[in-house]
Each structure stands twice: as C-alpha cells, then as structure tokens.
Write a protein that holds these residues in place. Structure first.
Motif, PDB file in Angstrom:
ATOM      1  N   VAL A 104       0.848  -1.185   0.000  1.00  0.00           N
ATOM      2  CA  VAL A 104       0.000   0.000   0.000  1.00  0.00           C
ATOM      3  C   VAL A 104       0.883   1.234   0.000  1.00  0.00           C
ATOM      4  N   GLU A 105       0.747   2.085  -0.999  1.00  0.00           N
ATOM      5  CA  GLU A 105       1.543   3.302  -1.098  1.00  0.00           C
ATOM      6  C   GLU A 105       0.789   4.462  -0.472  1.00  0.00           C
ATOM      7  N   ILE A 106       1.468   5.176   0.394  1.00  0.00           N
ATOM      8  CA  ILE A 106       0.871   6.333   1.045  1.00  0.00           C
ATOM      9  C   ILE A 106       1.763   7.529   0.759  1.00  0.00           C
ATOM     10  N   PRO A 107       1.191   8.645   0.330  1.00  0.00           N
ATOM     11  CA  PRO A 107       2.021   9.818   0.045  1.00  0.00           C
ATOM     12  C   PRO A 107       2.875  10.225   1.237  1.00  0.00           C
ATOM     13  N   ASP A 108       4.099  10.662   0.951  1.00  0.00           N
ATOM     14  CA  ASP A 108       5.017  11.057   2.013  1.00  0.00           C
ATOM     15  C   ASP A 108       4.437  12.138   2.910  1.00  0.00           C
ATOM     16  N   ILE A 109       3.644  13.039   2.343  1.00  0.00           N
ATOM     17  CA  ILE A 109       3.116  14.132   3.140  1.00  0.00           C
ATOM     18  C   ILE A 109       2.212  13.614   4.256  1.00  0.00           C
ATOM     19  N   VAL A 110       1.462  12.536   3.998  1.00  0.00           N
ATOM     20  CA  VAL A 110       0.597  11.955   5.029  1.00  0.00           C
ATOM     21  C   VAL A 110       1.442  11.311   6.118  1.00  0.00           C
ATOM     22  N   ARG A 111       2.456  10.546   5.722  1.00  0.00           N
ATOM     23  CA  ARG A 111       3.350   9.918   6.702  1.00  0.00           C
ATOM     24  C   ARG A 111       4.027  10.978   7.573  1.00  0.00           C
ATOM     25  N   TRP A 112       4.524  12.013   6.892  1.00  0.00           N
ATOM     26  CA  TRP A 112       5.296  13.045   7.596  1.00  0.00           C
ATOM     27  C   TRP A 112       4.452  13.792   8.618  1.00  0.00           C
ATOM     28  N   VAL A 113       3.239  14.184   8.241  1.00  0.00           N
ATOM     29  CA  VAL A 113       2.373  14.918   9.169  1.00  0.00           C
ATOM     30  C   VAL A 113       1.948  14.029  10.328  1.00  0.00           C
ATOM     31  N   ARG A 114       1.592  12.784  10.043  1.00  0.00           N
ATOM     32  CA  ARG A 114       1.192  11.887  11.129  1.00  0.00           C
ATOM     33  C   ARG A 114       2.339  11.665  12.111  1.00  0.00           C
ATOM     34  N   LYS A 115       3.544  11.499  11.572  1.00  0.00           N
ATOM     35  CA  LYS A 115       4.706  11.319  12.444  1.00  0.00           C
ATOM     36  C   LYS A 115       4.952  12.567  13.280  1.00  0.00           C
ATOM     37  N   GLY A 116       4.757  13.753  12.673  1.00  0.00           N
ATOM     38  CA  GLY A 116       4.942  14.998  13.406  1.00  0.00           C
ATOM     39  C   GLY A 116       3.980  15.129  14.579  1.00  0.00           C
ATOM     40  N   PHE A 117       2.731  14.732  14.379  1.00  0.00           N
ATOM     41  CA  PHE A 117       1.763  14.798  15.473  1.00  0.00           C
ATOM     42  C   PHE A 117       2.039  13.729  16.527  1.00  0.00           C
ATOM     43  N   GLU A 118       2.479  12.537  16.096  1.00  0.00           N
ATOM     44  CA  GLU A 118       2.788  11.476  17.062  1.00  0.00           C
ATOM     45  C   GLU A 118       3.965  11.863  17.944  1.00  0.00           C
ATOM     46  N   GLU A 119       4.948  12.563  17.372  1.00  0.00           N
ATOM     47  CA  GLU A 119       6.119  12.969  18.141  1.00  0.00           C
ATOM     48  C   GLU A 119       5.937  14.334  18.796  1.00  0.00           C
ATOM     49  N   GLU A 120       4.722  14.899  18.633  1.00  0.00           N
ATOM     50  CA  GLU A 120       4.373  16.189  19.247  1.00  0.00           C
ATOM     51  C   GLU A 120       5.356  17.298  18.839  1.00  0.00           C
ATOM     52  N   ASN A 121       5.709  17.309  17.557  1.00  0.00           N
ATOM     53  CA  ASN A 121       6.575  18.366  17.042  1.00  0.00           C
ATOM     54  C   ASN A 121       5.834  19.699  17.049  1.00  0.00           C
ATOM     55  N   PRO A 122       6.551  20.802  17.116  1.00  0.00           N
ATOM     56  CA  PRO A 122       5.877  22.114  17.070  1.00  0.00           C
ATOM     57  C   PRO A 122       5.116  22.286  15.761  1.00  0.00           C
ATOM     58  N   LEU A 123       3.993  22.968  15.839  1.00  0.00           N
ATOM     59  CA  LEU A 123       3.182  23.202  14.641  1.00  0.00           C
ATOM     60  C   LEU A 123       3.970  23.985  13.595  1.00  0.00           C
ATOM     61  N   SER A 124       4.865  24.850  14.057  1.00  0.00           N
ATOM     62  CA  SER A 124       5.650  25.670  13.127  1.00  0.00           C
ATOM     63  C   SER A 124       6.584  24.833  12.268  1.00  0.00           C
ATOM     64  N   ASP A 125       6.895  23.592  12.695  1.00  0.00           N
ATOM     65  CA  ASP A 125       7.758  22.711  11.902  1.00  0.00           C
ATOM     66  C   ASP A 125       7.020  22.100  10.722  1.00  0.00           C
ATOM     67  N   MET A 126       5.682  22.127  10.767  1.00  0.00           N
ATOM     68  CA  MET A 126       4.905  21.464   9.719  1.00  0.00           C
ATOM     69  C   MET A 126       4.139  22.432   8.829  1.00  0.00           C
ATOM     70  N   VAL A 127       3.751  23.576   9.361  1.00  0.00           N
ATOM     71  CA  VAL A 127       2.919  24.496   8.587  1.00  0.00           C
ATOM     72  C   VAL A 127       3.769  25.252   7.573  1.00  0.00           C
ATOM     73  N   ASP A 128       3.163  25.678   6.486  1.00  0.00           N
ATOM     74  CA  ASP A 128       3.834  26.470   5.460  1.00  0.00           C
ATOM     75  C   ASP A 128       4.437  27.722   6.103  1.00  0.00           C
ATOM     76  N   PRO A 129       5.755  27.973   5.905  1.00  0.00           N
ATOM     77  CA  PRO A 129       6.385  29.132   6.552  1.00  0.00           C
ATOM     78  C   PRO A 129       5.710  30.460   6.240  1.00  0.00           C
ATOM     79  N   THR A 130       5.070  30.573   5.070  1.00  0.00           N
ATOM     80  CA  THR A 130       4.421  31.841   4.734  1.00  0.00           C
ATOM     81  C   THR A 130       3.200  32.120   5.604  1.00  0.00           C
ATOM     82  N   LEU A 131       2.733  31.108   6.337  1.00  0.00           N
ATOM     83  CA  LEU A 131       1.566  31.306   7.206  1.00  0.00           C
ATOM     84  C   LEU A 131       1.958  31.600   8.645  1.00  0.00           C
ATOM     85  N   LEU A 132       3.242  31.500   8.947  1.00  0.00           N
ATOM     86  CA  LEU A 132       3.662  31.657  10.334  1.00  0.00           C
ATOM     87  C   LEU A 132       3.394  33.050  10.883  1.00  0.00           C
TER      88      LEU A 132
END
Length: 722
Positions: free
Chosen positions: A652-680
């Motif tokens: 089953v192929e899953i886009p990297d963006i889905v894996r990356w965001v899920r991993k970021g939330f599981e590891e409780e990374n800061p939201l600023s590490d995942m959101v588009d920098p232009t929105l910060l």
C-alpha cells in the motif's frame, strides 16, 4: 555599479560606528538585508503600506521582517535567512551585491517591481540559491554567465525585463535547471548548440518575444524532461523546423508563431499533436495542420531557369491540358452522370410498378413516408439483401447519428452559439492530459469558454453518451464548473463549459512558471478548502447520480479572481470509455490532441489517490474522494507536494506528506515545523490551522470505513473561522 556598491558599504560602516548597539543586536544576515532596504527608494504604495516598515535594525534577527523566511541551522545558534519574497510592491531601486553574503538563501523573489540596473555577479556567491524570480522589472545588461556557478539552481525567471546580449554557451553547466523563462526581453543572436543535451531536468523553456535569429537548434529535441509549452514565438528564427522536435515528449505543445520559418512542417512524433495556432504568421511554412499545401505553395524551391514549358508540363501533367481536352472531359463526365441517373429512374419505375417488394426495417433515405419503398426498390433490383436485422430501433438511430454531420447541443437556453463560431475562433491551449486537450476559446460575443476535446469513436453509442452528458449538466452548484454544451460528430467529441479565469490550485501554489505565490493567505486557503468540500459534498449527496469524482487534485480545482474554487473534470473517464477511443487522433478540432496510452499514465502517478485506489480492479467509491481531499488539505497547510516514497515496505503506497504529518503529530513536534512558513506570520490563525490539520488527518485514514463522509467534512470546515 561598483561605485554604488562601495558607497553603500561605506554608509553601512558609518551606521555601525554611529550606532554601536547595532552590532550587538542585528545578525549578519540582517545587516546584509539592510543593504536591500538602502538600495530601494521605499515609497509607500497607494494603500499607505511600506514594504520595509517593520525592518528594524534594532531587532536581534530579521526572521520576523515582512517577506523574510528563516530556518534553524545546526552549526549556528541563530536561524539563517533562506527566502526573500517581496513581489508586486512597486519597489524602485537596484539589487545590491551584498545579498550574495546570504549563504543559506534559497529563494529570491522580487518579481513585479521596478528594479533597474544589471544583475550583480556577486549575487551568485549565495550558493544555496535554487530559485530566482526577478521577472516583471526593468533590469538591463546581459545574462551573467556566472549564474551557472550556482550548483542547485532549479528555477530562473527573468522574463519581462530589458536584458540584452546573447545566450551564453556555458548555460549547459546549469545542470539542475528545471524552469528557464527569458521571455519579453531584448536578447539577440543565434542560440548556440550543445546547450540542451546537458539540461536533463529542464521542464519549462520560454524564449519568446526576444530578438533571437538563425535556425532553431536541432538538439532542443533532446530535452526529454520538457513539459507544457516550448515557446519560441515572436523572434526572428529562420530556416526549417528541425524534425528532432518530434522527439520531445507528447505532452509538449509548440509555440513557434511570428518567426521567419520556412518549408514543410514535419509529421512525426509530437508534431502530430499540434494545432495550427502553433505555426501561425510564418508565411513560408506549409503542410498540416496549416491550410497551406506544400504542393501548391509558391514558396517551394524555384524551378531551374533552364526549364522549358514542355518540361514543366511533364512535371505537372494536370496543368498542361488544352482547353479542347478540358471541354471534352467535362462533356464525358456530364454524359456519365446522366446515364447513371436514367438507370436509377428505370430501376425505381420497374420495381414500383411490380409492387412485389418485401422489406423489413425502416429506411431513412429521402425521408417521408415512402422512404422505405425507395430503399427497398433500389436494393431489390441490385440483388442485395434488404432485410435489416436490428435488435432495437435505437441502434439504427445511434448509428446514423454517428454518420451524420455532427450536432451541437446546448443545455442552457440562455447560452447559444453556432458550431462554426466555435471551430473558427482562435484557441489557446490550457492543458493536456490523458483525458484530452483543453482550449480556451473566445466566442463571437466575447464570452470565453473552455473546450475539451475527447477525440473520435463511439459512433454506435450516441444515446449513452448524450445521457451521460445530460446527467453531468444537471449538476449545478456554485463550486462546480458548469457544463454548457457538447458537440457530437463521427470525428469529434467536444465538451463546452464555463471558463474559470484564474487557473487552478497548482498554479496558485507554484505559479504557471513554477514561481512561488505570495497571495495565498490563510483566509484564502481556508476559503478554497471550504468551497471544494461543499462541491464534493453536493456531488456525493445531492447530485442526480451521487457522483464519485475519482480524480480530486489541485489541477482539477479551478479558481476565479476572487479565489472562489470550482471542481472540474468529473465524469470524464466514463465519457472516454463510451466513445471507445483515445483522445489522441490527429486532425479534428484545432489540429489534434494528446496521445493517451498506458505509458503516459504510468509516468505521471496521481499522488492524491487513496491506498485502495492504487489496487487494480477496485471500483471507485466516495471515500476515494475523501482521501484525495485530505491530501489537498495537507498541501494547503504545509505547502509541500505529496510525493510518493521511492521505496515502500508494504504493497500500500501512502504519500510522504501523510506519513510526515502523522509522524509529526505522534512525536508532538511544534506546529511551526509542519505548517507552510508563509503562514507563520498569521499568528491569529494558529487554532484554525490546527483544526484543519485534524480534519485532514481524519480524511486520510488508511481504512476507508473510518474516514468521514464529505458532508461531515464540509460541516466541520464551515465551523472553523466562524
């Protein structure tokens, strides 16, 4: 420019001496950025806004300044500047060489201002640069050869300036270059050969509206990664069109208008897919798809001066006939037609008089009540079988519809036009895909429409096609593109829909030339997401057939000038299957379409598909659309493309963006590490961004049963921001 540079450095030194606190506060990157502020005559715009109003030299870091993006670097305690994006602000000034000291600068975006002077060669000391967007200014001088010392340069857009000189041969050293746009300048001379085979990654090439002359290099045909449009229009190119251009990918459109090209247009490879618009205003060109035959063209090589009239007649026998022979041949033709007519009348009279004909089925020849008798009489006396065997009467009607002249059917009473008006109008290619080629066509009343060509075939299934199109036309929603009409003919199937003026979501993210967009604020992105969700919910719950789109992705999400979103292209796969033909044949509307084959499809994987959609044989479901919409949401939130992982441990192929965001939330990374920098900078939107992340994660669950319905997704998004 050197005196200006020295004086600027001297002024900065004086500033440091008079304000010692400056050296203690502002980082080195900030000091380099102040050179840009000093080089600009910063006059407030009409709304009273100054581009540098918050560029304060007393700040410890420039990372919160307008238009500046930063990133943490391991070997430095302070974040470093990675992007400068100040476009469309009417900045008047020059580009300071001090920007070359920003060694971590990746993106320089100063397009659509009033910058003048030459591009400083010292700028290319910023060796991390991969994107330079200086288009829409008044820059002069030549293109610096040292630009190819940038090892990571991918995007270079210098269009709409006043650059001159020639194209340097060292351009082949820009091996990572993906997009090169030099349109609307004053660059002249011949394009040197030997450049293009080295540019393996080049996807866009636009050299239009310059002063290039000489032949088109043969090796441009070796640009195997090219896509979109090869634009060489509005120059002074001469000679024949290289046949090697036919080796370019079939997705490439040519624009060779307004040159001095001559000879016959090649008919191999990618040339078969080009419409006549690609070759207009080259008076010496001939051959398909132009309506100028090379045999009758006055621009063929002249005959030898020693040739005689007799030898000319031998080369072209049809032109040497005397008037007596012409009269005799014409008389013989007329006599032959008269004899055939008499035979038909005699056959009709004899059979009509006998009254012994027995036919089954309905004849359509001649119309009226006696059409059956006419068909029967002619066939009987010629010895043919007139017992027309049909399972259903509609099959005969469908077949004859397929053999007819063609029919234009409008599904909106207030939207009327003639097919000749459509076919004769000038057209602009908007895009190509496996589902056909799309044109923008302006009708006689000035109304623009989008015309999709589906190709040939399907003569036996007209009623099925018409029923499917009618079902699509009944879908009416503010966030769904409206189908206005269709045209059916044996050699042409066209769909005519509303033209949406502002491109698609892909263009909004990365621009038509790959340049970044600064206009997608958080409120705009949320508006786009809500509109798409509402349109999909209507398709799933309220449309006549409870449609499944099956291809939700940014290129199928169109935007108007107010960034209202419109879903396009639903139902096309079914229509293609009904026609029974690929939208790939040459000829027809605007001279041809895109070849559609399995090889083309597999080259461009749809990274927005759900895992189950990637399994062959699975039928589309509404949960496919839910997943694809979730991936689009993640792209809106992060600004990242959903590329697939090159290696996967499961089937089953899953886009990297889905894996990356899920991993970021599981590891409780800061939201600023995942959101588009232009929105910060839009701090007030933090809670809204987090809420949309949760909606996107729910949509992209691997198990389709866990995913919410689009109606629920739409309702949840509507609550955000209220």
């Amino acid at each position: 420019m050197k005196p200006l540079t020295l004086s600027l450095s001297f002024l900065l030194l004086l500033e440091l001496l008079h304000n010692p606190n400056l050296t203690l506060c502002l980082s080195p990157d900030g000091l380099s950025l102040l050179s840009l502020k000093s080089a600009i005559d910063d006059h407030p715009s009409s709304d009273g806004y100054s581009a540098f109003s918050d560029w304060n030299e007393n700040d410890p870091t420039p990372c919160h300044w307008t238009g500046i993006s930063c990133m943490n670097v391991t070997e430095f305690p302070d974040p470093r500047v990675v992007a400068i994006a100040i476009s469309g602000k009417n900045l008047r000034g020059y580009i300071p060489s001090e920007l070359g000291s920003l060694v971590y600068l990746r993106r320089l975006n100063l397009h659509n201002n009033n910058l003048y002077g030459s591009i400083p060669t010292q700028l290319f000391k910023a060796t991390s640069l991969h994107s330079i967007f200086l288009n829409g200014n008044n820059l002069s001088g030549s293109l610096p050869p040292s630009i190819c010392t940038l090892p990571r340069l991918q995007n270079l857009d210098l269009s709409k300036n006043s650059l001159s000189g020639s194209l340097f041969t060292g351009l082949n050293k820009c091996t990572q270059l993906q997009r090169l746009n030099l349109a609307n300048n004053e660059i002249s001379g011949e394009i040197p050969t030997g450049i293009w085979p080295e540019l393996d990654n080049l996807m866009q090439l636009d050299l239009s509206s310059n002063k290039f002359n000489g032949p088109i290099p043969n090796d441009i045909g070796e640009l195997k990664s090219l896509s979109g449009t090869l634009n060489l229009s509005y120059n002074h190119f001469s000679g024949s069109i290289p046949k090697s251009l036919g080796n370019l990918p079939v997705t490439v459109s040519f624009d060779l208008r307004n040159n001095n090209l001559s000879g016959e247009i090649p008919q191999t490879g990618s040339f078969v897919n080009q419409g006549p618009t690609a070759f207009l205003n080259n008076p010496l060109l001939c051959g398909f798809p132009l309506q100028r035959s090379c045999k009758n063209s006055a621009h063929n090589p002249p005959a030898s001066q020693n040739s005689t009239p007799e030898s000319d007649n031998n080369r072209n026998p049809g032109k040497g006939l005397s008037s007596g022979w012409i009269i005799l041949i014409s008389a013989a033709d007329a006599a032959g037609v008269a004899v055939v007519g008499l035979i038909i009348v005699y056959i009709y009279w004899r059979k009509n008089d006998s009254g012994s004909c027995s036919c089954t089925g309905k004849g359509k020849l001649g119309g009226g009540g006696d059409g059956k008798r006419r068909l029967c009489s002619i066939c009987y006396c010629c010895g043919c079988n007139v017992d027309v065997q049909r399972n259903e009467e509609s099959e005969m009607e469908d077949r004859e519809k397929g053999k007819g002249e063609g029919e234009l059917v409008t599904m909106d009473k207030g939207f009327t036009f003639e097919i000749d008006e459509l076919l004769k109008a000038s057209a602009y290619v908007l895009g190509k895909s496996g589902l056909g080629i799309v044109y923008k066509v302006v009708l006689g009343n000035g109304v623009p429409v989008a015309v999709r060509r589906l190709g040939e075939g399907g003569q036996q299934r007209y009623k099925e096609f018409a029923a499917e199109v009618q079902a699509i036309a009944r879908v009416k929603h503010p966030n769904i593109v409206k189908l206005r009409a269709y045209y059916w003919a044996p050699d042409e199937k066209l769909l005519i829909s509303d033209f949406i003026s502002n491109g698609n979501l892909t263009h909004a993210f990365r621009g038509r030339s790959g340049q970044p967009s600064t206009s997608l604020s958080w409120s705009t992105r949320l508006k786009i997401a809500k509109g798409v969700a509402q349109g999909l919910a209507y398709l799933h719950e309220c449309s006549p057939r409870k449609f499944v789109h099956g291809e939700i992705k940014p290129s199928n999400i169109l935007l108007d000038n107010q960034f209202q979103s419109y879903i396009s292209d639903f139902g096309l796969t079914r229509l293609i299957s009904i026609t029974g033909n690929n939208p790939s044949t040459s000829g027809g509307f605007m001279g041809g379409a895109l070849p559609y084959s399995k090889s083309i499809q597999t080259e461009r994987t749809n990274n927005y598909q759900s895992p189950e959609a990637r399994v062959p044989g699975n039928l589309p479901t509404q949960k496919w659309d839910v997943y694809s919409f979730g991936v689009v949401l993640l792209e809106l939130l992060t600004g990242k493309s959903p590329e697939l992982s090159p290696t996967t441990s499961t089937s089953v192929e899953i886009p990297d963006i889905v894996r990356w965001v899920r991993k970021g939330f599981e590891e409780e990374n800061p939201l600023s590490d995942m959101v588009d920098p232009t929105l910060l900078q839009e701090v007030h939107a933090k809670k809204e961004v987090l809420a949309v992340f949760h909606v996107a994660l729910a949509c992209t669950e691997v198990d389709p049963e866990i995913r919410p319905r689009m109606k629920t997704v739409s309702e949840n998004l509507e609550r955000i921001g209220k």
